[in-house]
Write a protein that holds these residues in place. Structure first.
Motif, PDB file in Angstrom:
ATOM      1  N   ASN A 246      32.047  42.315  34.811  1.00 47.13           N
ATOM      2  CA  ASN A 246      31.938  42.488  36.268  1.00 47.13           C
ATOM      3  C   ASN A 246      31.947  41.144  36.982  1.00 47.13           C
TER       4      ASN A 246
ATOM      5  N   SER B 161      35.475  39.778  39.150  1.00 51.62           N
ATOM      6  CA  SER B 161      35.344  39.588  40.596  1.00 51.62           C
ATOM      7  C   SER B 161      36.001  38.292  41.059  1.00 51.62           C
TER       8      SER B 161
ATOM      9  N   LYS C  50      43.017  47.188  38.970  1.00 54.58           N
ATOM     10  CA  LYS C  50      41.913  46.534  39.675  1.00 54.58           C
ATOM     11  C   LYS C  50      41.379  47.419  40.797  1.00 54.58           C
TER      12      LYS C  50
ATOM     13  N   PHE D 253      39.285  50.193  39.363  1.00 50.90           N
ATOM     14  CA  PHE D 253      38.067  49.619  38.781  1.00 50.90           C
ATOM     15  C   PHE D 253      37.006  49.428  39.865  1.00 50.90           C
ATOM     16  N   GLU D 254      37.427  48.922  41.000  1.00 53.85           N
ATOM     17  CA  GLU D 254      36.487  48.688  42.101  1.00 53.85           C
ATOM     18  C   GLU D 254      36.123  49.996  42.813  1.00 53.85           C
TER      19      GLU D 254
ATOM     20  N   LYS E  10      33.020  49.905  39.048  1.00 55.19           N
ATOM     21  CA  LYS E  10      32.974  48.897  37.983  1.00 55.19           C
ATOM     22  C   LYS E  10      32.173  49.397  36.776  1.00 55.19           C
TER      23      LYS E  10
ATOM     24  N   LEU F 190      32.619  54.457  32.414  1.00 50.80           N
ATOM     25  CA  LEU F 190      33.643  54.061  33.384  1.00 50.80           C
ATOM     26  C   LEU F 190      34.792  55.065  33.389  1.00 50.80           C
TER      27      LEU F 190
END
Length: 334
Positions: A70, A74, A175, A178-179, A183, A197
């Motif tokens: 994480n 970022s 991405k 994922f966000e 996360k 996840l």
């Protein structure tokens, strides 16, 4: 499509020496990163000196797999992340089928390649094999691996298939998604956080697939050996976390109860086998589950509407009672 291959490292210089060359040589379509989890060895110095093309991100603390990724991700701009264990050897053109699959459908959120055993390359590897599933009680299993039975790779899983979870040993994920789904859950620290996840990804209506045309070899157990009591603790605790957080409806309480009974039987077997430390690990796992129960009940309330997560059978019953050891033997009556 911009891909970032991100290798999480913690005191793993020897693994980087062994496995990073294949990643650098065969990942021309991507940018390679080493995300260092506050290592105390000279693995960062080694990487900078030997592979100047590899970008390095240094995390301030060792927060395990979940927090480590994480924090690192970022700081990375990419369309797709590849979360790659430091003990994975990749193969020529391994990224090509992955890119094609992502480009073929915007609903594909995550992809896992074929994961074979680095120590026995003719066979699948325990952590992921040819893609993961859950049974009704939340036991993870894979095409190519059910409990401790590992299948030989004879081409039976050279396909592209929908799966429920992709292994954290080599996990590709968009991405944006994922966000969107929140996360990795840092309370897991390590083990089964990728299943959590993937569960959330499914609940958001996206697909997770396996690509048999992309092949990697996983050493496995490089951070925690299979018989390390800490691994026993994390696996038993985190599976309970996974269930209380994600199983829909009131059935969750019955499933948790059954799992705790089965965990107790596993603990007794460890004790009878003289593996006292593993017996203690299961007790500690249950204590930690109770201590964190309110935290996970709050997380449960915030999740998107959950759909069906399991095949209709119990893999435990089929494997241990009906002696069905291989994936293609499952789904026959129970």
């Amino acid at each position: 499509m911009k891909i970032a291959v991100v290798i999480l490292n913690w005191n793993g210089k020897s693994l980087l020496e062994q496995f990073l060359p294949s990643v650098v040589n065969y990942s021309k379509e991507a940018t390679v990163y080493v995300a260092d989890n506050a290592s105390t060895d000279d693995s960062v110095i080694y990487t900078r000196a030997t592979f100047p093309e590899v970008k390095i991100i240094q995390n301030k603390v060792n927060g395990g797999y979940a927090k480590g990724y994480n924090d690192a991700l970022s700081k990375i701009e990419a369309d797709v992340y590849c979360l790659l264990n430091s003990d994975v050897e990749v193969t020529k053109n391994w990224l090509i089928p992955i890119i094609k699959s992502f480009e073929s459908s915007s609903h594909v959120a995550a992809i896992q390649p074929k994961i074979l055993d680095y120590k026995k390359k003719t066979h699948f590897e325990y952590a992921g094999a040819a893609g993961g599933y859950l049974d009704r009680l939340g036991y993870p299993y894979c095409r190519g691996r059910i409990f401790d039975t590992i299948e030989e790779d004879t081409g039976q899983y050279n396909d592209t298939a929908s799966i429920f979870w992709a292994s954290g040993a080599c996990l590709f994920i968009r991405k944006q998604i994922f966000e969107e789904v929140g996360k990795l859950d840092e309370d897991f620290f390590a083990h089964q956080e990728e299943i959590d996840l993937c569960w959330r990804i499914q609940n958001h209506g996206y697909k997770i697939i396996y690509s048999g045309s992309s092949v990697v070899y996983h050493l496995g157990g490089a951070t925690l050996d299979t018989m390390n009591p800490k691994k026993t603790y994390l696996n038993f605790r985190n599976n309970l976390f996974l269930l209380i957080k994600n199983v829909p409806g009131s059935a969750v309480w019955l499933i948790i109860f059954i799992r705790m009974v089965l965990d107790g039987l596993a603990a007794i077997k460890f004790l009878c086998d003289g593996k006292t430390s593993h017996f203690v690990s299961i007790l500690k796992a249950h204590i930690s589950f109770y201590r964190n129960l309110n935290v996970f009940l709050k997380k449960r309330k915030k999740l998107s509407k959950a759909g069906k997560y399991y095949s209709f059978f119990s893999v435990v019953w089929q494997y241990f009672i009906l002696k069905r050891k291989f994936f293609n033997q499952l789904n026959k009556g129970i």
